[in-house]
Design an enzyme around this catalytic site. Sequence first.
Site, PDB file in Angstrom:
ATOM      1  N   LYS A 111       0.754  -1.195  -0.008  1.00  0.00           N
ATOM      2  CA  LYS A 111       0.047  -0.162   0.067  1.00  0.00           C
ATOM      3  C   LYS A 111       0.908   1.170  -0.114  1.00  0.00           C
ATOM      4  CE  LYS A 111      -4.010  -2.329   0.433  1.00  0.00           C
ATOM      5  NZ  LYS A 111      -5.389  -2.394   0.607  1.00  0.00           N
ATOM      6  N   LYS A 195      -3.542 -10.649  -6.816  1.00  0.00           N
ATOM      7  CA  LYS A 195      -4.634 -11.026  -5.791  1.00  0.00           C
ATOM      8  C   LYS A 195      -5.853 -10.044  -6.349  1.00  0.00           C
ATOM      9  CE  LYS A 195      -6.028  -9.043  -1.939  1.00  0.00           C
ATOM     10  NZ  LYS A 195      -6.089  -8.475  -0.625  1.00  0.00           N
ATOM     11  N   LYS A 198     -10.455  -5.687  -3.846  1.00  0.00           N
ATOM     12  CA  LYS A 198     -11.527  -4.400  -3.736  1.00  0.00           C
ATOM     13  C   LYS A 198     -11.046  -3.013  -4.068  1.00  0.00           C
ATOM     14  CE  LYS A 198     -13.015  -4.825   0.794  1.00  0.00           C
ATOM     15  NZ  LYS A 198     -12.087  -4.530   1.749  1.00  0.00           N
TER      16      LYS A 198
END
Length: 330
Positions: A111, A195, A198
């Site tokens: 992130k 992966k 969302k």
Amino acid sequence: MERVLSGIKPTGKLTLGNYIGALKNFKNYQDNYETFIFIADLHALTMPIDPEELRQNSIDIVAFYLAAGLDPEKTTIFLQSDVPAHSELNTIIQNYHYMGELSRMTQFKDKSRKMNNSAIGLGIFAYPVLMSADILLYNSDYVPVGEDQTQHVELTRDFVHRFNERYKTNVFKMPKAITPKVGARIMSLSDPTKKMSKSDPKGDIFLKDDLKVIRKKIMSAVTDLDTNIYYDPENKPGISNLLTIYAALSEISIEEAEATFKDLHRYGDFKKAVADKVIEVLEPFQQRYNEIIKSNVINGILNDGAKKASLVANKTLLEVKKIVGLYVHE
Ligand code: ATP
Ligand code: LTN
């Protein structure tokens, strides 16, 4: 009775990865374990998010929990921010988590790589500390999660050793992550080496997608140039991902899914079978979700959940305060 706890953070529209890796498994515990399933709304603040979107996403997750078969009579369903003990325990135990170990977490590295260095919030770095607090407040024995979250549960386990040893106590129970045998890591349909996530919506199937859109996305999933259908995630990541989705939703093993398709040599027919299966599961799921959203049950469930969760959480918090020396007067 042993306890199970898990949560999902309301950061965006839920995906088929969330469903297979986490959501669909939660109901399996509620008959035999004391089960706590929450909405990790404080964790959602760790990345920039619009307030109205956060509120809506949180309500959505409650509806998804119910649509996935969670029964509020059996499972305590609550909002993380409704139980202040989470933040308070977080404040205490952050002092026993180390910067070095936190900076090695894959989720943090992924992130923060995508962000401007000077705008990386402290919350995304300290994410696993709050997650430890979530788990430990309820003396959880088991934590059902997808594969990407197991590293955080491992960190919690390291912390439990450290804290219990330091204070010669067993106030914190050693938790264990449980990942599904099939489908702990569902991959993106457009890039099956990544992966399905969302917050990275390319190649996603969203649980609220129109069924026709879902079919289209599966029919155009990236595969390979071969014509044989078998499981080989390294050389055939796209086909292996579709086999995993089919197996997980059919509640069968990968081997059984392979056997189902062994004589089929047309990827188009295989994809159609996968799309049929996904739709067979998601159609009634979406209907239940829509009924729940129209009904007025969510407020009551969250109010009850917050009360029940607080009783358990506050008890643990008080014990911890006594152990570290924060409890001075009655
Ligand atoms: P974000 O992309 O915002 O980080 P996410 O899609 O990874 O979110 P989370 O809220 O972090 O979703 O995850 C909720 C649960 O779903 C966790 O238990 C997580 O491990 C699981 N999960 C998420 N993505 C997948 C996936 N692709 N396959 C299997 N399980 C998944
Ligand atoms: N980090 C989890 C959400 C989460 C969680 C937890 C899961 C927050 N606290 C405690 C299990 C136990 C995620 O799904 N991204």
